[in-house]
Design an enzyme around this catalytic site. Structure first.
Site, PDB file in Angstrom:
ATOM      1  N   GLY A   1       0.791  -1.336  -0.180  1.00  0.00           N
ATOM      2  CA  GLY A   1       0.097  -0.005  -0.042  1.00  0.00           C
ATOM      3  C   GLY A   1       0.789   1.433  -0.186  1.00  0.00           C
TER       4      GLY A   1
ATOM      5  N   ASN B   1       1.533   3.224  -2.507  1.00  0.00           N
ATOM      6  CA  ASN B   1       1.084   3.989  -3.532  1.00  0.00           C
ATOM      7  C   ASN B   1      -0.368   4.574  -2.854  1.00  0.00           C
ATOM      8  OD1 ASN B   1       2.061   4.241  -6.235  1.00  0.00           O
ATOM      9  ND2 ASN B   1       2.506   2.271  -5.959  1.00  0.00           N
TER      10      ASN B   1
ATOM     11  N   ARG C   1     -15.570 -17.615  -9.249  1.00  0.00           N
ATOM     12  CA  ARG C   1     -15.180 -16.226  -9.886  1.00  0.00           C
ATOM     13  C   ARG C   1     -16.113 -15.369  -9.856  1.00  0.00           C
ATOM     14  NH1 ARG C   1     -10.334 -13.247  -9.501  1.00  0.00           N
ATOM     15  NH2 ARG C   1      -9.597 -15.222  -9.117  1.00  0.00           N
TER      16      ARG C   1
ATOM     17  N   ASN D   1      -5.124   2.482 -13.533  1.00  0.00           N
ATOM     18  CA  ASN D   1      -4.102   1.517 -13.052  1.00  0.00           C
ATOM     19  C   ASN D   1      -2.441   2.298 -12.690  1.00  0.00           C
ATOM     20  OD1 ASN D   1      -3.131  -1.154 -12.009  1.00  0.00           O
ATOM     21  ND2 ASN D   1      -2.168  -1.260 -14.198  1.00  0.00           N
TER      22      ASN D   1
ATOM     23  N   HIS E   1       1.403   1.231 -13.234  1.00  0.00           N
ATOM     24  CA  HIS E   1       2.212   0.060 -13.852  1.00  0.00           C
ATOM     25  C   HIS E   1       3.386   0.451 -13.520  1.00  0.00           C
ATOM     26  CE1 HIS E   1       3.083  -3.756 -15.629  1.00  0.00           C
ATOM     27  NE2 HIS E   1       4.200  -2.969 -16.405  1.00  0.00           N
TER      28      HIS E   1
ATOM     29  N   ASP F   1      -3.204  -3.887 -19.125  1.00  0.00           N
ATOM     30  CA  ASP F   1      -2.335  -2.653 -19.126  1.00  0.00           C
ATOM     31  C   ASP F   1      -2.302  -2.187 -20.545  1.00  0.00           C
ATOM     32  OD1 ASP F   1       0.326  -4.725 -17.761  1.00  0.00           O
ATOM     33  OD2 ASP F   1      -1.175  -3.335 -16.639  1.00  0.00           O
TER      34      ASP F   1
ATOM     35  N   ALA G   1       8.812   7.826  -9.430  1.00  0.00           N
ATOM     36  CA  ALA G   1       7.649   7.950 -10.247  1.00  0.00           C
ATOM     37  C   ALA G   1       6.294   7.588  -9.748  1.00  0.00           C
ATOM     38  CB  ALA G   1       8.054   6.815 -11.392  1.00  0.00           C
ATOM     39  N   GLU G   2       6.169   6.372  -9.318  1.00  0.00           N
ATOM     40  CA  GLU G   2       4.682   6.000  -8.895  1.00  0.00           C
ATOM     41  C   GLU G   2       3.883   6.907  -8.079  1.00  0.00           C
ATOM     42  OE1 GLU G   2       4.222   1.828  -7.992  1.00  0.00           O
ATOM     43  OE2 GLU G   2       6.300   1.336  -9.175  1.00  0.00           O
TER      44      GLU G   2
HETATM   45  C1  GRF Z   1       3.413  -1.048  -7.158  1.00  0.00           C
HETATM   46  O1  GRF Z   1       4.915  -1.275  -7.620  1.00  0.00           O
HETATM   47  C2  GRF Z   1       2.870  -0.852  -8.415  1.00  0.00           C
HETATM   48  O2  GRF Z   1       3.424  -0.073  -9.534  1.00  0.00           O
HETATM   49  C3  GRF Z   1       2.464  -2.154  -8.834  1.00  0.00           C
HETATM   50  O3  GRF Z   1       2.201  -3.115  -7.720  1.00  0.00           O
HETATM   51  C4  GRF Z   1       3.046  -2.235  -6.676  1.00  0.00           C
HETATM   52  C5  GRF Z   1       2.209  -2.071  -5.371  1.00  0.00           C
HETATM   53  O4  GRF Z   1       3.178  -1.536  -4.361  1.00  0.00           O
HETATM   54  N1  GRF Z   1       1.226  -2.234  -9.558  1.00  0.00           N
HETATM   55  P1  GRF Z   1       2.227  -0.962  -3.153  1.00  0.00           P
HETATM   56  O5  GRF Z   1       1.117  -1.749  -2.554  1.00  0.00           O
HETATM   57  O6  GRF Z   1       1.488   0.285  -3.566  1.00  0.00           O
HETATM   58  O7  GRF Z   1       3.294  -0.597  -2.211  1.00  0.00           O
END
Ligand code: GRF
Length: 200
Positions: A12, A14, A66, A108, A110, A151, A180-181
């Site tokens: 978590g 992000n 599912r 999303n 990535h 993606d 970046a993220e």
């Molecule tokens: C991140 O590297 C993101 O790019 C990918 O999964 C990871 C999630 O990390 N989709 P976090 O749970 O946000 O730490």
């Protein structure tokens, strides 16, 4: 106000970046209404609870098939009347009916510069292992809209990050997260919030 739901599966970081940006006013016009994980042990759920954000686990393990999991996930999302769903490390395939219910309302993050190192099988450290194996000199992260592919939706933002000679998949992953993220995901949410709030 843009009502945001965040779907998570892991640590978590992000999600934490989004929470921090909202709380310190770097994201305006948006509120995190719910966090949902497929993984009961995801630390991301703890992060949400630490910030008094409603947090739920909806796990495929708790359903006979599912389809019933997909229905339960959708039902939980509907409770919160969301404008935007953010996949922040969510490792479950998004059902077609969810993409159809939320057209251009799911994004999303990535950890590569799409179209490199993405698609089925490219997640977590595997993305960075592939980048290092190919010998790229830059990598980075991408925020994109989710369509019914993997993606493949329209790209919203990207940010490049240098690959260093002595990088391991772990050090590259960390740098891409930090540089970046954790920057472009909040930026993308702000862009979408601004667009919605201008339309109101
Ligand atoms: C991140 O590297 C993101 O790019 C990918 O999964 C990871 C999630 O990390 N989709 P976090 O749970 O946000 O730490």
């Amino acid at each position: 106000m843009l009502r945001v739901g965040v779907l998570v599966s892991g640590g978590g970081t992000n999600l934490q970046s989004i929470i921090d940006h909202v709380e310190n006013g770097k994201i305006t016009g948006a509120s995190i209404e719910v966090v949902i994980s497929n993984n009961a042990n995801a630390y991301a759920l703890t992060r949400a609870k630490n910030h008094n954000i409603p947090a739920f686990c909806v796990s495929p393990k708790d359903f006979p098939d599912r389809e019933s999991f997909n229905d339960a996930l959708l039902a939980k999302l509907e409770e919160f009347q969301l404008d935007l769903i953010v996949l922040a490390g969510f490792l479950v395939v998004i059902p077609k009916k969810m993409v159809e219910r939320y057209p251009n309302q799911i994004i999303n993050i990535h950890p590569s510069l799409i179209p490199s190192f993405c698609g089925t099988g490219y997640y977590g450290l595997k993305v960075h292992e592939a980048a290092l194996a190919r010998g790229v000199k830059i990598s980075g992260a991408t925020v994109h809209f989710v369509d019914d592919g993997t993606d493949t939706g329209p790209i919203i933002l990207q940010k490049a990050v240098e690959v260093k000679e002595d990088d391991t998949p772990e050090t590259l992953q960390r740098r891409i997260m930090e540089e970046a993220e954790w920057k472009i995901l909040p930026q993308a949410i702000q862009l979408i919030a601004d667009k919605k709030n201008q339309e109101e």
